[in-house]
Design a protein around this motif. Structure first.
Motif, PDB file in Angstrom:
ATOM      1  N   ASP A  99       0.844  -1.228  -0.049  1.00 59.70           N
ATOM      2  CA  ASP A  99       0.032  -0.004  -0.058  1.00 59.70           C
ATOM      3  C   ASP A  99       0.750   1.289   0.072  1.00 59.70           C
ATOM      4  O   ASP A  99       0.550   2.134  -0.685  1.00 59.70           O
ATOM      5  CB  ASP A  99      -1.078   0.155   1.241  1.00 59.70           C
ATOM      6  CG  ASP A  99      -1.950  -1.001   1.000  1.00 59.70           C
ATOM      7  OD1 ASP A  99      -2.415  -1.644   0.037  1.00 59.70           O
ATOM      8  OD2 ASP A  99      -2.772  -1.445   2.283  1.00 59.70           O
ATOM      9  N   LEU A 100       1.916   1.345   0.793  1.00 59.76           N
ATOM     10  CA  LEU A 100       2.892   2.515   0.783  1.00 59.76           C
ATOM     11  C   LEU A 100       3.605   2.691  -0.427  1.00 59.76           C
ATOM     12  O   LEU A 100       3.754   3.710  -0.974  1.00 59.76           O
ATOM     13  CB  LEU A 100       3.790   2.198   2.181  1.00 59.76           C
ATOM     14  CG  LEU A 100       4.822   3.281   2.136  1.00 59.76           C
ATOM     15  CD1 LEU A 100       4.536   4.579   2.265  1.00 59.76           C
ATOM     16  CD2 LEU A 100       5.815   2.665   3.368  1.00 59.76           C
ATOM     17  N   TYR A 101       3.962   1.466  -1.118  1.00 61.10           N
ATOM     18  CA  TYR A 101       4.497   1.624  -2.394  1.00 61.10           C
ATOM     19  C   TYR A 101       3.755   2.099  -3.409  1.00 61.10           C
ATOM     20  O   TYR A 101       3.828   2.856  -4.160  1.00 61.10           O
ATOM     21  CB  TYR A 101       5.286   0.247  -2.585  1.00 61.10           C
ATOM     22  CG  TYR A 101       6.093   0.166  -3.994  1.00 61.10           C
ATOM     23  CD1 TYR A 101       7.241   0.669  -3.957  1.00 61.10           C
ATOM     24  CD2 TYR A 101       5.445  -0.128  -5.163  1.00 61.10           C
ATOM     25  CE1 TYR A 101       7.870   1.071  -5.365  1.00 61.10           C
ATOM     26  CE2 TYR A 101       6.011  -0.276  -6.266  1.00 61.10           C
ATOM     27  CZ  TYR A 101       7.314   0.238  -6.342  1.00 61.10           C
ATOM     28  OH  TYR A 101       7.993   0.384  -7.575  1.00 61.10           O
ATOM     29  N   SER A 102       2.754   1.811  -3.417  1.00 59.05           N
ATOM     30  CA  SER A 102       1.314   2.118  -4.419  1.00 59.05           C
ATOM     31  C   SER A 102       1.216   3.498  -4.365  1.00 59.05           C
ATOM     32  O   SER A 102       1.030   4.275  -5.252  1.00 59.05           O
ATOM     33  CB  SER A 102       0.114   1.306  -4.502  1.00 59.05           C
ATOM     34  OG  SER A 102       0.499   0.027  -4.683  1.00 59.05           O
ATOM     35  N   TYR A 103       1.035   3.992  -3.241  1.00 60.80           N
ATOM     36  CA  TYR A 103       0.848   5.208  -2.711  1.00 60.80           C
ATOM     37  C   TYR A 103       2.037   6.085  -3.353  1.00 60.80           C
ATOM     38  O   TYR A 103       1.683   7.316  -4.029  1.00 60.80           O
ATOM     39  CB  TYR A 103       0.216   5.434  -1.526  1.00 60.80           C
ATOM     40  CG  TYR A 103       0.198   6.951  -1.332  1.00 60.80           C
ATOM     41  CD1 TYR A 103      -1.491   7.462  -1.493  1.00 60.80           C
ATOM     42  CD2 TYR A 103       0.831   7.919  -0.547  1.00 60.80           C
ATOM     43  CE1 TYR A 103      -1.768   8.847  -1.149  1.00 60.80           C
ATOM     44  CE2 TYR A 103       0.385   9.279  -0.230  1.00 60.80           C
ATOM     45  CZ  TYR A 103      -0.873   9.849  -0.731  1.00 60.80           C
ATOM     46  OH  TYR A 103      -1.250  10.870  -0.440  1.00 60.80           O
ATOM     47  N   ALA A 104       3.301   5.882  -2.996  1.00 56.83           N
ATOM     48  CA  ALA A 104       4.455   6.469  -3.318  1.00 56.83           C
ATOM     49  C   ALA A 104       4.383   6.442  -4.869  1.00 56.83           C
ATOM     50  O   ALA A 104       5.022   7.553  -5.314  1.00 56.83           O
ATOM     51  CB  ALA A 104       5.578   5.800  -2.753  1.00 56.83           C
ATOM     52  N   CYS A 105       4.202   5.499  -5.756  1.00 56.36           N
ATOM     53  CA  CYS A 105       4.213   5.473  -6.966  1.00 56.36           C
ATOM     54  C   CYS A 105       3.173   6.479  -7.566  1.00 56.36           C
ATOM     55  O   CYS A 105       3.194   7.014  -8.496  1.00 56.36           O
ATOM     56  CB  CYS A 105       4.003   3.980  -7.586  1.00 56.36           C
ATOM     57  SG  CYS A 105       5.304   2.997  -7.419  1.00 56.36           S
TER      58      CYS A 105
END
Length: 112
Positions: A35-41
């Motif tokens: 979730d963190l990675y997706s949001y950062a992307c």
């Protein structure tokens, strides 16, 4: 840069669920890091044209990668997810170049 430079509460929330939980309780949640990675992307796409990137955003990406590496030293289950730290590293490199993950497609040559 307008609203992109303001403190991001959603990023903070995602960071606490992923990085915070790993550092405080030694619990790795693949879902939380995804979730963190997706949001950062998603945010990388919005920040592509900016010359100034919020420190909170950069710190969140660095902290995620560093937390995974530091806990992988003594938590075998985290060692299995070192590739997640690598994903955050690659994202940081793309951001520094003004790119986003969607700009790089496997098997498709890039035109510079």
């Amino acid at each position: 840069m307008d609203h992109q430079s303001h403190f991001d509460m959603r990023l903070k929330e995602l960071e606490e669920k992923a990085t915070g939980r790993l550092l405080m309780a030694d619990v790795f949640s693949n879902t939380a890091f995804d979730d963190l990675y997706s949001y950062a992307c998603e945010k990388a796409v919005k920040l592509k044209t900016e010359f100034v990137i919020p420190r909170q955003y950069l710190a969140s990406i660095l902290d995620a990668a560093n937390a995974i590496r530091s806990r992988a030293e003594y938590l075998p289950e985290v060692r299995l997810h070192l590739n997640v730290a690598q994903n955050f590293d690659v994202l940081l490199g793309l951001i520094a170049k003004g790119e986003a993950p969607e700009d790089r497609k496997p098997g498709v040559p890039r035109i510079l």
